[in-house]
Design an enzyme around this catalytic site. Structure first.
Site, PDB file in Angstrom:
ATOM      1  N   ARG A 289      -6.227   9.437 -10.208  1.00 17.39           N
ATOM      2  CA  ARG A 289      -6.863   9.696  -8.909  1.00 17.39           C
ATOM      3  C   ARG A 289      -5.813  10.078  -7.855  1.00 17.39           C
ATOM      4  O   ARG A 289      -4.773   9.458  -7.741  1.00 17.39           O
ATOM      5  CB  ARG A 289      -7.619   8.442  -8.458  1.00 17.39           C
ATOM      6  N   VAL A 290      -6.113  11.110  -7.103  1.00 11.66           N
ATOM      7  CA  VAL A 290      -5.252  11.521  -5.994  1.00 11.66           C
ATOM      8  C   VAL A 290      -6.079  11.419  -4.720  1.00 11.66           C
ATOM      9  O   VAL A 290      -7.239  11.840  -4.690  1.00 11.66           O
ATOM     10  CB  VAL A 290      -4.750  12.972  -6.208  1.00 11.66           C
ATOM     11  N   GLY A 291      -5.492  10.844  -3.688  1.00 12.14           N
ATOM     12  CA  GLY A 291      -6.212  10.690  -2.421  1.00 12.14           C
ATOM     13  C   GLY A 291      -5.943  11.840  -1.472  1.00 12.14           C
ATOM     14  O   GLY A 291      -5.497  12.927  -1.877  1.00 12.14           O
ATOM     15  N   ASP A 292      -6.199  11.588  -0.219  1.00 15.86           N
ATOM     16  CA  ASP A 292      -6.025  12.627   0.808  1.00 15.86           C
ATOM     17  C   ASP A 292      -4.565  12.801   1.239  1.00 15.86           C
ATOM     18  O   ASP A 292      -4.174  13.863   1.723  1.00 15.86           O
ATOM     19  CB  ASP A 292      -6.836  12.264   2.058  1.00 15.86           C
TER      20      ASP A 292
ATOM     21  N   THR B 197      -1.811   3.331   4.076  1.00 14.94           N
ATOM     22  CA  THR B 197      -0.975   4.532   4.096  1.00 14.94           C
ATOM     23  C   THR B 197      -0.163   4.613   5.377  1.00 14.94           C
ATOM     24  O   THR B 197      -0.693   4.350   6.454  1.00 14.94           O
ATOM     25  CB  THR B 197      -1.899   5.767   4.051  1.00 14.94           C
TER      26      THR B 197
ATOM     27  N   THR C 226       1.988   6.998   0.405  1.00 12.70           N
ATOM     28  CA  THR C 226       1.057   5.931   0.043  1.00 12.70           C
ATOM     29  C   THR C 226       1.054   5.671  -1.459  1.00 12.70           C
ATOM     30  O   THR C 226       1.424   6.561  -2.246  1.00 12.70           O
ATOM     31  CB  THR C 226      -0.385   6.316   0.467  1.00 12.70           C
TER      32      THR C 226
ATOM     33  N   GLY D 294      -9.521   8.037   1.134  1.00 16.39           N
ATOM     34  CA  GLY D 294      -9.113   9.424   0.992  1.00 16.39           C
ATOM     35  C   GLY D 294     -10.247  10.361   0.613  1.00 16.39           C
ATOM     36  O   GLY D 294     -10.285  11.509   1.059  1.00 16.39           O
TER      37      GLY D 294
ATOM     38  N   THR E 106      -5.619   7.842   7.658  1.00 19.95           N
ATOM     39  CA  THR E 106      -5.512   6.701   6.763  1.00 19.95           C
ATOM     40  C   THR E 106      -6.945   6.285   6.422  1.00 19.95           C
ATOM     41  O   THR E 106      -7.877   6.640   7.128  1.00 19.95           O
ATOM     42  CB  THR E 106      -4.736   5.539   7.416  1.00 19.95           C
ATOM     43  N   GLY E 107      -7.091   5.543   5.350  1.00 22.75           N
ATOM     44  CA  GLY E 107      -8.436   5.119   4.983  1.00 22.75           C
ATOM     45  C   GLY E 107      -8.873   5.718   3.669  1.00 22.75           C
ATOM     46  O   GLY E 107      -8.039   6.159   2.873  1.00 22.75           O
TER      47      GLY E 107
ATOM     48  N   SER F 119       0.818  -1.215   0.000  1.00 23.39           N
ATOM     49  CA  SER F 119       0.000   0.000   0.000  1.00 23.39           C
ATOM     50  C   SER F 119       0.850   1.263   0.000  1.00 23.39           C
ATOM     51  O   SER F 119       0.317   2.364   0.117  1.00 23.39           O
ATOM     52  CB  SER F 119      -0.891  -0.006   1.239  1.00 23.39           C
TER      53      SER F 119
END
Ligand code: SD4
Length: 338
Positions: free
Chosen positions: A220-223, A192, A210, A246, A243-244, A90
């Protein structure tokens, strides 16, 4: 870079120069109460990182801090461990790819001056945390993304490599057969890595790195690279990281909100819990709820720490002088059966 720092310094000095005698007094008073807080915090250094892979990361960061390395260097060195470990699926090298088979990475780092550097949608560089640190140190910007982030990394001397391991490629090909997007978070007990550090001087810094949600859409971009979502800190108050899923953390500006609640007097645990409750309330009828997991960790200036997650299974690694490096289970709102 020195221009940027000089500018910030000069601006700050200019502001002080304009202050009235009364303002200067108030400033002195708040400086001395800041010192009191730091003195009261005899729990430093303190490191807290998400998931099991936080243990080896904490270990390295601790070692670096004890060897007198700068806090940013120590965070970078710690986070490079899961980034470089192909068994950690991950983060970094060996991370699950997106649905087109690309491993794309997000990372950020932030110091006690609120300087930050971040990269998102970065391909082919094994240690995005190091590139994020270079963005902080060597550019006038906070965030570089995609091709531009890669170009910057190459200019800085990083090497382009293939990050898709045969194992991840095999999993991706299996996934393609059904092609169902349903992020599986915390099944393997890591995701993450977010790290928060109170250093020897009582200053707070943090980082996040991450490969993001497995099988995400390309681009795609997460948090995790977003300051305020995946990571936020205010050296006068504390720090939080996530974490989780995003998307849920971005929708609620999660980490920034945890810090603001601590500013209002909530403990790290209470602040994390309140934001998780908020995320739950905003998502209970949402399509994401079926697989939604979010977890937060937080520390405050007094050296208290805590964490809270929406669903069971989240844990974090904590390292301090008194109790060494160990895993602690997070409290949570509900189990996966709800
Ligand atoms: C993201 N929060 O990209 C990150 C990674 C993670 O489940 O923790 N995924 O959404």
């Amino acid at each position: 870079m020195s221009n940027r720092r000089d500018f910030i310094k000069k601006t700050a000095l200019g502001t002080i120069g304009l202050g009235t005698a009364l303002g200067a007094n108030a400033m002195l008073k708040s400086e001395s109460s800041k010192e009191n807080i730091i003195k009261k915090n005899n729990k430093k250094p303190l490191i807290i990182s998400t998931w099991n892979h936080g243990l080896p990361a904490n270990e390295e960061t601790w070692k670096q801090l004890k060897n007198g390395k700068s806090t940013l260097d120590a965070i970078e060195a710690g986070m490079m461990i899961p980034e470089g470990d192909p068994k950690v699926r991950s983060v970094g090298y060996g991370g699950y790819p997106d649905r087109e088979g690309h491993v794309t990475l997000d990372a950020c780092i932030m110091d006690h001056n609120s300087d930050c550097g971040s990269v998102s949608f970065l391909e082919g560089i094994k240690h995005p945390i190091s590139v994020a640190k270079r963005v902080l140190q060597n550019t006038p910007h906070v965030m570089l993304s995609g091709e531009g982030a890669l170009q910057f990394a190459l200019e800085q001397g990083f090497k382009k490599e293939n990050l898709l391991t045969p194992e991840s490629e095999k999993n991706w090909k299996n996934w393609l057969e059904a092609s169902k997007y349903k992020p599986v978070i915390n099944i393997e007990n890591h995701d993450t890595i977010s790290m928060l550090v109170i250093d020897n001087d009582g200053n707070i810094s943090g980082g996040c790195t991450t490969s993001g949600a497995a099988w995400k859409m390309h681009g795609r971009v997460g948090d995790s690279p977003i300051i305020g979502a995946g990571l936020f800190l205010d050296n006068e108050v504390g720090a939080a990281a996530a974490t989780g899923l995003g998307e849920a953390v971005i929708r609620t500006a999660g980490s920034a909100m945890v810090v603001e609640l601590m500013r209002q007097g909530k403990s790290p645990n209470q602040a994390c819990k309140e934001i998780v409750e908020r995320i739950y309330n905003k998502h209970k009828n949402h399509r994401d709820m079926e697989y939604l997991q979010v977890g937060f960790i937080a520390v405050n200036k007094q050296g208290e720490y805590g964490g809270y997650s929406l669903r069971s299974g989240f844990n974090y690694a904590v390292y301090d002088e008194k109790n060494g490096n160990r895993m602690e289970d997070s409290k949570f709102k509900m189990t996966w059966d709800n």
